[in-house]
Write a protein that holds these residues in place. Structure first.
Motif: not given
Length: 165
Positions: A15, A19, A22, A28, A32, A88
């Motif tokens: 990433s 987000h 998150y 993130v 995940a 996401f």
């Protein structure tokens, strides 16, 4: 489609965009890793590392790897990973661009696999330290079915200092 036997997947996570729920990319990736449990049993999680941007990406990445035991076949696992990415907020509009979440199947315990849109082992994993470093932390003895080399050996080849002419 579910098979009758469980197999293990080495999944790479990355990433480099925050987000809305998150937060920063590191969070993130952590979220995940937890979400992967919907696809099977997450047996190992690597540390999350920070890596430089790649290609058109502008921001540093957070990268990690996880081992997931699952009854899903490779195509169903890929569909599941893409479903998580979409949840996401992943949008596939530019190769190598910034992204909230990227999930890739790197290796599969059953060996090599090829189908439209999916190749296992991941074709570029041997040249990517941002995949190799986290993978090495959780599966150093796992052998690449193409080269027969362990992740430890592949990483040594990737990171060795090349002699200067």
């Amino acid at each position: 489609m579910r098979g009758h036997l469980s197999s293990t997947y080495l999944v790479a996570l990355g990433s480099n965009r925050p987000h809305h729920l998150y937060g920063r990319p590191r969070a993130v990736v952590h979220a995940a890793m937890e979400e992967l449990a919907v696809l099977g049993t997450v047996t190992h999680r690597s540390p999350i590392i920070a890596t430089a941007p790649l290609g058109a990406a502008q921001r540093r990445f957070a990268n990690a790897a996880a081992l997931v035991e699952s009854e899903l076949d490779p195509e169903a696992m890929l569909a599941g990973l893409q479903h998580i990415e979409n949840g996401f907020g992943r949008r596939r509009w530019r190769r190598w661009g910034d992204r909230v979440l990227d999930l890739d199947i790197v290796l599969w315990s059953e060996g090599a696999f090829a189908a439209p849109g999916l190749q296992i082992p991941h074709p570029a994993f041997r040249e990517r330290a941002f995949v190799m470093t986290p993978a090495l932390a959780i599966a150093p003895a796992w052998r690449d079915p193409v080269s027969g080399r362990s992740l430890r050996h592949l990483n040594a080849r990737l990171t060795r200092k090349h002699p200067r002419p």
